[in-house]
Design an enzyme around this catalytic site. Structure first.
Site, PDB file in Angstrom:
ATOM      1  N   GLU A   1      25.472  36.671  34.021  1.00  0.00           N
ATOM      2  CA  GLU A   1      25.980  35.801  35.075  1.00  0.00           C
ATOM      3  C   GLU A   1      24.865  35.221  35.934  1.00  0.00           C
ATOM      4  O   GLU A   1      24.869  34.034  36.257  1.00  0.00           O
ATOM      5  CB  GLU A   1      26.983  36.549  35.977  1.00  0.00           C
ATOM      6  CG  GLU A   1      28.369  36.675  35.392  1.00  0.00           C
ATOM      7  CD  GLU A   1      28.476  37.803  34.369  1.00  0.00           C
ATOM      8  OE1 GLU A   1      27.506  38.587  34.228  1.00  0.00           O
ATOM      9  OE2 GLU A   1      29.516  37.900  33.709  1.00  0.00           O
TER      10      GLU A   1
ATOM     11  N   HIS B   1      37.748  45.213  39.378  1.00  0.00           N
ATOM     12  CA  HIS B   1      38.146  43.924  38.813  1.00  0.00           C
ATOM     13  C   HIS B   1      39.347  43.317  39.523  1.00  0.00           C
ATOM     14  O   HIS B   1      40.069  42.522  38.940  1.00  0.00           O
ATOM     15  CB  HIS B   1      38.440  44.082  37.311  1.00  0.00           C
ATOM     16  CG  HIS B   1      37.206  44.339  36.505  1.00  0.00           C
ATOM     17  ND1 HIS B   1      37.225  44.609  35.166  1.00  0.00           N
ATOM     18  CD2 HIS B   1      35.894  44.362  36.866  1.00  0.00           C
ATOM     19  CE1 HIS B   1      35.988  44.795  34.724  1.00  0.00           C
ATOM     20  NE2 HIS B   1      35.159  44.660  35.753  1.00  0.00           N
TER      21      HIS B   1
END
Lengths: 326, 426
Positions: A60, A129
């Site tokens: 990322e 998450h």
């Protein structure tokens, strides 16, 4: 008017903007061959080819940085994060590169790009998450934070975001992708920084954004059965925040509930409450009440997760409290 | 820091109060909200309560003395606090007579004088350095910001509004109710609040020219309220049977003639908003809710407590409320919201054997019904002389608002209800 999913609305926005401007490209994990982890980029590889629809490794920070560099030299990248939970790894590029570049180069380099992906909790994805990041991102001067709650807003705002000359964090939701709504066939844009009064009522205001718009609308439906009519102010963009829309509604209803997906401390709602107390003090009939996620890491257990999330009953209870009912 | 005790405006019209009795002695510990003294207002005997915690250090007014609202009557402080300066200022405060702004005076209250010197002089020693001063009205009621703004915008005195929010907080709906009631002032309490006003509770009728002319000419003739009187005699045989039948069911079902009459009047009024009205000078306000005033004689004079929404209440409720209100009136315990807001009044002197009388209208109401005694009388029925229970009522009507025929129609309805009390359950 066609009724399409939020997912397809985003797909249309990407396709139209890529057709319109060949500087626009999309990059991220699984966006090309796999057609997107949530199929938002479906068909784009076939239409625009692998130069403009780019699969990345699971890095990322790396591909966010590539995006910033591309934007600095004149492209208009759309960086997809599989979820904003993974984007935490790329926060340095968002916070220290994208958000600061225009300022630190004395206006020489702007960063016209979009970081986008699902935000907040879905179902049983557990503590790491299930996080809502809009308050984290909205804290940063130099970026704009957009949180559409409906297919119509998603399309109109993504198109505006891609055309914007500043870095935009565009927060979607796993639980939103399948939601359907009317989206016109003809092209339209929604300005960034303008809230939308999703529902009109005189008795109380719910200020909300993103996924919570649906919760607010359901709560308003339930309250309407009891004769309580709610103004639902959908911020749509949390930075910049449409203070005038908040003021207009609260001055009308005198009562305000702020509903957000994230945690309480320093949340979006805290900022809304600050605007309300400062600008609407003389119009308040009750303290503003906030509805938010419980101040814990999101539990995995289904029953505990349900308790931790802001929901319709909690919102209804808050509205009744500001109305001095029960 | 010391808390001053002021003579507070305990009724909407109170200008001075007589301190009937101190309930605390100098040296007694008091907490905020504790009753300190009984004060006789122009309407009732009320309690003056403490607005701060501490010890009642000084009583500045003798029992029996009357003092204007705003006068310093005592001081609450800590045991060792120097209050000389406060007490010394009492004479000045007293001469400020009707100045209804004790908060303004207290703004100058001196700093605590006996703070021992410390390393950090800015930090107060006491855990509760100062009790909040009452607002200018002498009331400690809380209010929401929008309630204060609405009150200010509409010239409404917050001290006259009852708060329905938590801890008696005055909120928007209370202001709306107070404005609808046309109430500019009145003391605040929490219980026995008149019901809040809703849309559709009344309609305002602009004055037609003929109405204006009638009002003007008749006021010149008999003024300022040009009253006319309508007398009717009702047959109470059926009502008497109803009473007996109910009494046979047990003592708990006993009702008086007065209860039946109040219920009948309330029911009739709900069908005749034209007499359930207020004369407001430039318009007539016809009320769709019936707040029935009932005159009660007390040792101090007449007072008219109100049965709110009387038309929606069962006879047993009306009976119980009438009894309770009369009791409160006689013991001078009525709160002002219990005797304001009536839309029509009834005065009953039947218990004194008065056969018939005329009552004086309680403005802005436009009519009052005077109830005489229920008496056995000889009447002619189908050509025969028979003895029947009869009742005379006289309705005083404000001719500016009500014409003779309008009042008469109300009495027709009332007669049908009283003579056929089963209609009351219809």
């Amino acid at each position: 008017m066609p009724i399409i999913t939020y997912r397809d609305a985003l797909n249309q926005a990407l396709r139209e903007e890529m057709q319109r401007d060949d500087r626009v490209f999309i990059m991220g994990e699984e966006v090309a061959v796999y057609q997107g982890a949530y199929k938002v980029s479906k068909g784009l590889l076939q239409e625009f080819g692998e130069m403009r629809v780019v699969d990345t490794p699971i890095t990322e920070l790396g591909f966010a940085g590539v995006g910033v560099g591309a934007a600095m030299v004149g492209l208009r990248p759309v960086i997809e994060f599989m979820t904003w939970n993974f984007a935490v790894l790329a926060l340095d590029q968002v916070l220290n590169a994208a958000a600061k570049m225009l300022y630190m180069t004395g206006g020489q380099y702007n960063v016209p790009m979009v970081f986008r992906g699902p935000n907040g909790a879905a179902l049983q994805l557990s503590a790491q998450h299930s996080q809502a990041f809009e308050s984290w991102l909205a804290h940063i001067p130099g970026i704009k934070v957009v949180t559409p709650g409906t297919p119509y807003d998603a399309k109109g705002l993504l198109k505006s975001a891609i055309r914007d000359d500043n870095p935009i964090c565009f927060l979607e939701g796993e639980m939103l992708y399948n939601n359907k709504g009317e989206v016109p066939e003809e092209e339209y844009l929604i300005p960034i920084g303008v809230a939308d009064l999703k529902r009109e009522g005189d008795h109380a205001t719910i200020v909300t954004n993103g996924k919570m718009v649906l919760v607010a609308m359901k709560a308003a439906d339930e309250l309407a059965k009891e004769g309580i009519n709610i103004d639902v102010v959908d911020l749509r963009t949390v930075r910049p925040m449409d203070v005038e829309a908040i003021k207009a509604s609260v001055m009308k209803t005198n009562r305000c509930v702020v509903l957000e997906e994230g945690w309480e401390l320093c949340g979006i709602g805290a900022q809304v409450v600050d605007y309300v107390q400062r600008d609407c003090f003389d119009y308040l009939d009750a303290p503003v009440i906030r509805v938010h996620q419980a101040d814990v890491p999101m539990p995995y257990a289904k029953n505990l997760e349900r308790h931790a999330k802001p929901d319709v009953p909690k919102t209804i209870a808050a509205v009744k409290k500001v109305m001095y009912i029960d | 820091m010391a808390t001053k005790i002021f003579m507070e405006a305990l009724s909407p019209t109170m200008e001075e109060g007589r301190l009937v009795k101190w309930l605390k002695n100098e040296g007694d510990a008091v907490k905020s909200g504790d009753p300190l003294a009984e004060v006789e207002t122009d309407k009732a005997i009320m309690e003056l309560v403490a607005r701060g915690d501490g010890i009642l250090r000084k009583r500045l007014v003798n029992e029996g003395d009357a003092k204007p609202v705003g006068t310093l009557v005592g001081v609450i402080g800590t045991a060792d606090e120097n209050i000389d300066e406060l007490v010394g200022g009492a004479a000045a405060a007293a001469t400020a007579s009707a100045a209804p702004a004790p908060a303004a005076a207290s703004a100058k209250s001196p700093e605590p004088a006996t703070e021992p010197p410390t390393e950090k002089p800015a930090v107060p020693q006491s855990p509760s350095p100062s009790a909040p001063q009452p607002p200018a009205s002498g009331s400690a009621a809380r209010s929401s910001p929008v309630a204060r703004k609405m009150a200010a915008d509409n010239g409404l005195n917050l001290s006259g509004v009852s708060g329905s929010g938590p801890a008696g907080r005055i909120i928007k709906r209370d202001i709306e109710a107070a404005m609808a009631a046309g109430q500019k002032s009145g003391p605040q309490t929490t219980d026995h609040r008149p019901p809040s006003t809703r849309e559709g509770d009344y309609q305002d009728l602009p004055l037609t020219q003929i109405r204006k002319t009638i009002a003007k000419r008749l006021s010149e003739s008999i003024g300022p309220i040009p009253t006319f009187y309508l007398t009717a005699e009702f047959d109470l045989e059926n009502a008497a049977q109803l009473r007996m039948a109910m009494a046979d069911l047990g003592p708990e079902f006993k009702v008086s003639f007065n209860d039946i009459i109040l219920k009948a009047v309330a029911t009739a009024l709900s069908q005749h908003p034209e007499v359930n009205a207020h004369w407001l000078g430039d318009k007539i306000r016809q009320h769709n809710r019936v707040h029935l005033g009932m005159a009660v004689a007390t040792d101090d004079g007449l007072i008219v407590p109100v049965i709110f929404d009387a038309d929606t209440k069962r006879m047993s409720q009306i009976s119980a409320e009438a009894k309770e209100l009369a009791g409160l009136a006689r013991s001078r315990k009525l709160k002002s919201e219990q005797y304001t807001g009536s839309t029509f009044s009834v005065s009953n002197l039947g218990m004194f054997g008065i056969e018939q009388f005329t009552a004086i209208i309680n403005p802005p109401e436009t009519a009052i019904l005077a109830i005489g005694a229920v008496e056995d009388k000889v009447v002619i029925e189908k050509g025969e002389q028979v003895v029947r229970k009869r009742l005379r009522v006289t309705m005083s009507c404000d001719h500016r608002a009500i014409d003779g025929a309008v009042g008469a129609k109300f009495l027709v309805t009332l007669r049908r209800l009283i003579e056929n009390p089963l209609m009351l359950v219809y």
